[in-house]
Structures are given as C-alpha cells and as structure tokens.
Design an enzyme around this catalytic site. Sequence first.
Site, PDB file in Angstrom:
ATOM      1  N   MET A  12      38.706  22.609  68.413  1.00 35.67           N
ATOM      2  CA  MET A  12      37.541  21.982  69.096  1.00 35.67           C
ATOM      3  C   MET A  12      36.375  22.765  68.761  1.00 35.67           C
ATOM      4  O   MET A  12      36.238  23.996  68.751  1.00 35.67           O
ATOM      5  CB  MET A  12      37.661  21.803  70.649  1.00 35.67           C
ATOM      6  CG  MET A  12      38.908  21.186  71.117  1.00 35.67           C
ATOM      7  SD  MET A  12      39.101  21.153  72.995  1.00 35.67           S
ATOM      8  CE  MET A  12      40.800  20.699  73.372  1.00 35.67           C
TER       9      MET A  12
ATOM     10  N   GLY B 226      39.284  16.934  74.479  1.00 38.43           N
ATOM     11  CA  GLY B 226      38.465  18.021  75.057  1.00 38.43           C
ATOM     12  C   GLY B 226      39.163  19.098  76.032  1.00 38.43           C
ATOM     13  O   GLY B 226      38.992  20.104  75.642  1.00 38.43           O
TER      14      GLY B 226
ATOM     15  N   SER C 127      51.641  21.519  73.046  1.00 32.54           N
ATOM     16  CA  SER C 127      50.370  22.033  72.450  1.00 32.54           C
ATOM     17  C   SER C 127      49.866  23.317  73.179  1.00 32.54           C
ATOM     18  O   SER C 127      49.884  23.768  74.267  1.00 32.54           O
ATOM     19  CB  SER C 127      49.212  21.037  73.085  1.00 32.54           C
ATOM     20  OG  SER C 127      48.056  21.717  73.034  1.00 32.54           O
TER      21      SER C 127
ATOM     22  N   GLY D  37      42.873  20.158  78.512  1.00 27.51           N
ATOM     23  CA  GLY D  37      44.191  19.998  78.615  1.00 27.51           C
ATOM     24  C   GLY D  37      44.185  19.534  80.189  1.00 27.51           C
ATOM     25  O   GLY D  37      43.271  19.844  80.786  1.00 27.51           O
ATOM     26  N   GLY D  38      45.465  19.207  80.622  1.00 25.66           N
ATOM     27  CA  GLY D  38      45.499  18.976  81.957  1.00 25.66           C
ATOM     28  C   GLY D  38      45.151  17.725  82.637  1.00 25.66           C
ATOM     29  O   GLY D  38      44.400  17.587  83.897  1.00 25.66           O
TER      30      GLY D  38
ATOM     31  N   ASP E 210      48.900  11.902  72.823  1.00 23.50           N
ATOM     32  CA  ASP E 210      48.356  13.269  73.265  1.00 23.50           C
ATOM     33  C   ASP E 210      47.532  13.220  74.526  1.00 23.50           C
ATOM     34  O   ASP E 210      46.531  12.257  74.465  1.00 23.50           O
ATOM     35  CB  ASP E 210      47.436  13.417  72.038  1.00 23.50           C
ATOM     36  CG  ASP E 210      47.101  14.896  72.028  1.00 23.50           C
ATOM     37  OD1 ASP E 210      47.485  15.855  73.157  1.00 23.50           O
ATOM     38  OD2 ASP E 210      46.378  15.269  71.040  1.00 23.50           O
TER      39      ASP E 210
ATOM     40  N   MET F 110      39.562  18.246  66.391  1.00 27.01           N
ATOM     41  CA  MET F 110      38.468  17.601  67.086  1.00 27.01           C
ATOM     42  C   MET F 110      37.135  18.174  66.868  1.00 27.01           C
ATOM     43  O   MET F 110      36.372  19.006  67.764  1.00 27.01           O
ATOM     44  CB  MET F 110      38.775  17.651  68.663  1.00 27.01           C
ATOM     45  CG  MET F 110      39.923  16.924  69.159  1.00 27.01           C
ATOM     46  SD  MET F 110      40.530  17.392  70.494  1.00 27.01           S
ATOM     47  CE  MET F 110      41.939  18.517  69.980  1.00 27.01           C
TER      48      MET F 110
ATOM     49  N   HIS G 227      45.421  19.323  65.058  1.00 27.49           N
ATOM     50  CA  HIS G 227      44.531  18.277  65.580  1.00 27.49           C
ATOM     51  C   HIS G 227      43.227  18.727  65.506  1.00 27.49           C
ATOM     52  O   HIS G 227      42.700  19.555  66.224  1.00 27.49           O
ATOM     53  CB  HIS G 227      45.087  17.950  67.021  1.00 27.49           C
ATOM     54  CG  HIS G 227      44.238  16.726  67.563  1.00 27.49           C
ATOM     55  ND1 HIS G 227      44.379  16.351  68.840  1.00 27.49           N
ATOM     56  CD2 HIS G 227      43.455  15.921  67.111  1.00 27.49           C
ATOM     57  CE1 HIS G 227      43.661  15.468  69.239  1.00 27.49           C
ATOM     58  NE2 HIS G 227      43.044  15.227  68.269  1.00 27.49           N
TER      59      HIS G 227
ATOM     60  N   HIS H 257      51.727  21.710  68.250  1.00 24.05           N
ATOM     61  CA  HIS H 257      50.602  21.177  68.387  1.00 24.05           C
ATOM     62  C   HIS H 257      49.386  22.162  68.254  1.00 24.05           C
ATOM     63  O   HIS H 257      49.401  22.875  69.435  1.00 24.05           O
ATOM     64  CB  HIS H 257      50.639  19.906  69.178  1.00 24.05           C
ATOM     65  CG  HIS H 257      49.211  19.091  69.023  1.00 24.05           C
ATOM     66  ND1 HIS H 257      49.097  17.937  68.259  1.00 24.05           N
ATOM     67  CD2 HIS H 257      48.030  18.927  69.922  1.00 24.05           C
ATOM     68  CE1 HIS H 257      48.318  17.231  68.665  1.00 24.05           C
ATOM     69  NE2 HIS H 257      47.462  18.117  69.486  1.00 24.05           N
TER      70      HIS H 257
ATOM     71  N   MET I 283      44.911   9.202  71.429  1.00 18.77           N
ATOM     72  CA  MET I 283      44.539   9.816  72.484  1.00 18.77           C
ATOM     73  C   MET I 283      44.596   9.196  73.737  1.00 18.77           C
ATOM     74  O   MET I 283      44.178   8.161  74.084  1.00 18.77           O
ATOM     75  CB  MET I 283      43.106  10.407  72.293  1.00 18.77           C
ATOM     76  CG  MET I 283      42.808  11.384  71.186  1.00 18.77           C
ATOM     77  SD  MET I 283      43.673  13.025  71.451  1.00 18.77           S
ATOM     78  CE  MET I 283      43.505  13.449  72.972  1.00 18.77           C
TER      79      MET I 283
ATOM     80  N   ASP J   8      45.314  22.330  68.884  1.00 17.93           N
ATOM     81  CA  ASP J   8      44.031  21.653  69.055  1.00 17.93           C
ATOM     82  C   ASP J   8      42.871  22.467  68.845  1.00 17.93           C
ATOM     83  O   ASP J   8      42.622  23.429  69.508  1.00 17.93           O
ATOM     84  CB  ASP J   8      43.879  21.256  70.733  1.00 17.93           C
ATOM     85  CG  ASP J   8      45.069  20.309  70.948  1.00 17.93           C
ATOM     86  OD1 ASP J   8      45.076  19.146  70.240  1.00 17.93           O
ATOM     87  OD2 ASP J   8      45.792  20.619  71.864  1.00 17.93           O
TER      88      ASP J   8
ATOM     89  N   GLY K 181      51.069  19.777  76.817  1.00 19.15           N
ATOM     90  CA  GLY K 181      50.307  20.957  76.996  1.00 19.15           C
ATOM     91  C   GLY K 181      50.813  21.726  78.525  1.00 19.15           C
ATOM     92  O   GLY K 181      51.722  22.440  78.394  1.00 19.15           O
ATOM     93  N   SER K 182      50.090  21.169  79.234  1.00 14.87           N
ATOM     94  CA  SER K 182      50.497  21.648  80.584  1.00 14.87           C
ATOM     95  C   SER K 182      51.948  21.371  81.056  1.00 14.87           C
ATOM     96  O   SER K 182      52.378  22.480  81.644  1.00 14.87           O
ATOM     97  CB  SER K 182      49.335  21.073  81.678  1.00 14.87           C
ATOM     98  OG  SER K 182      48.296  20.739  81.041  1.00 14.87           O
TER      99      SER K 182
END
Length: 219
Positions: A40, A145, A11, A147-148, A178, A71, A69, A36, A140, A38, A200-201
């Site tokens: 938002m 909203g 991501s 990452g991490g 995800d 959101m 994705h 990926h 999800m 994201d 992601g992270s």
Amino acid sequence: MILIMALIAPSLLAADFLKLQQEVEIVNNSAAAWLHLDVMDGMFVPNISFGPMVIEFVKKIVKKPCDVHLMIEQPGRYAETFKNAGADHLTVHIEACPMLHQDITQIKSLGMKAGVAVNPHTPVALLSDILHEVSIVNLMSVNPGFGGQQFIAYTLEKIKQLKKMISERDLDVLIEIDGGVTIDNAREIINAGADVLVAGSTVFRAKDPIGAIEKLKTV
Ligand code: DX5
Ligand code: ZN
C-alpha cells in the site's frame, strides 16, 4: 456430495512484524497454497504497508508462491522491482491503471502470473475485455487499505456474476476473495464460486494459525 475446497492465501498484513520469520514459517508448515502480500502506498489507499524490500527478505524463507497485491497508483512503474523482489503473482487494481492491458502484458512478459483487482464498487462487467489476459481476479470484499474489516455481503453476488463470465468463455481464471474472510463465512463464499480465499486476521490473530488455515480449507 463432494465439497469443493478453496486455495487459502494468508495475508501477511495481519502478522506480527517483530516475528516475521516465525509467521512465514507458520505459512510454510500449513495447508496454505500461497502467501498474500499487501503493498500500500498511502495514495491509492489511505494506509502504507510494506514494499519490495520486505518481500525480498520474506522470499528467502517462504516455500509457497508469493501472491503480491499492489494497492498503489500506476503499479506498472514497479512491476520489474516486484519481480526482482520475488513476486510470483502480481495483481494490480483496475482503478489504478488507465493502461491496464499494457500493465498486464508487462507483468506476464516478466514471467509472473497477472492478476487484476476490483474495489467493492467496481462492476465485474468492466473485466469483460481483460478477463482472457489474466490468471487471477481479486474481488475486494472490503474497501482496500486495512485488515480486520467486515465482509461486504454483496460480494457474493459479484462472485456469481464473475464465475458465469469465466465459465461461459471457458477461461482459466481464479477468483480470489480478499477481505473479511472468516471461518463462518468461508463456505458461503466458496459455494458462490470463489477459488482462493485471502485471510489476514482470521489466520494471524488466531491462537492457532495453522489450525485456522486448516479450518478454512476444510470448512
Ligand atoms: C485489505 C487487504 C487484505 C487484508 C485482508 O486491503 O487487501 O488482503 O490483508 O485482511 P483481513 O483478512 O483481516 O480482512
Ligand atoms: Zn490483499
């Protein structure tokens, strides 16, 4: 025993945006299956990330399918915009779409693979009447909203339920997980029935992102 492997979708949300080109090249040169992305809007989720303009630039250099994705509220308004920006897959949230069937139909008619995402509190049973229309279900495993965040363990139960729904009807639908995916929990998530791991992270905050992708793939 043959170990089942998952597709890995790094991501970009966790990438260093000052080095976007290098970060995308990392994904190009890795065992990742998809990139990926994201999106938002600060309404459906509290955070604002990036939109079609950034994806358009990424698309110029990325060599893997763009798994977008959304959101955002009423994502159908932007399906064509994201198609033009370079989305190969477009995933919308069940919670953001009162006319989900219409949005999925639109995404497919634009030539993209359609995905539906569900938040952690949304039962997979609600997917029953749309499952045969989509290529991807994004479960999800954190509240969307940011990452991490930490993986919500109950997701494993949802993966098993969804896998059963898919195999009972012999459908061709990928289960994408995800949020909070790490090298430590990846095997358990795959064993529960996941086909795609978004990370992601774990990828972009690693000293060796290509190695992290490889580890997720071979875990
Ligand atoms: C969360 C996003 C995720 C996020 C995952 O709202 O949908 O794709 O980037 O990040 P990690 O892997 O750091 O939990
Ligand atoms: Zn995502």
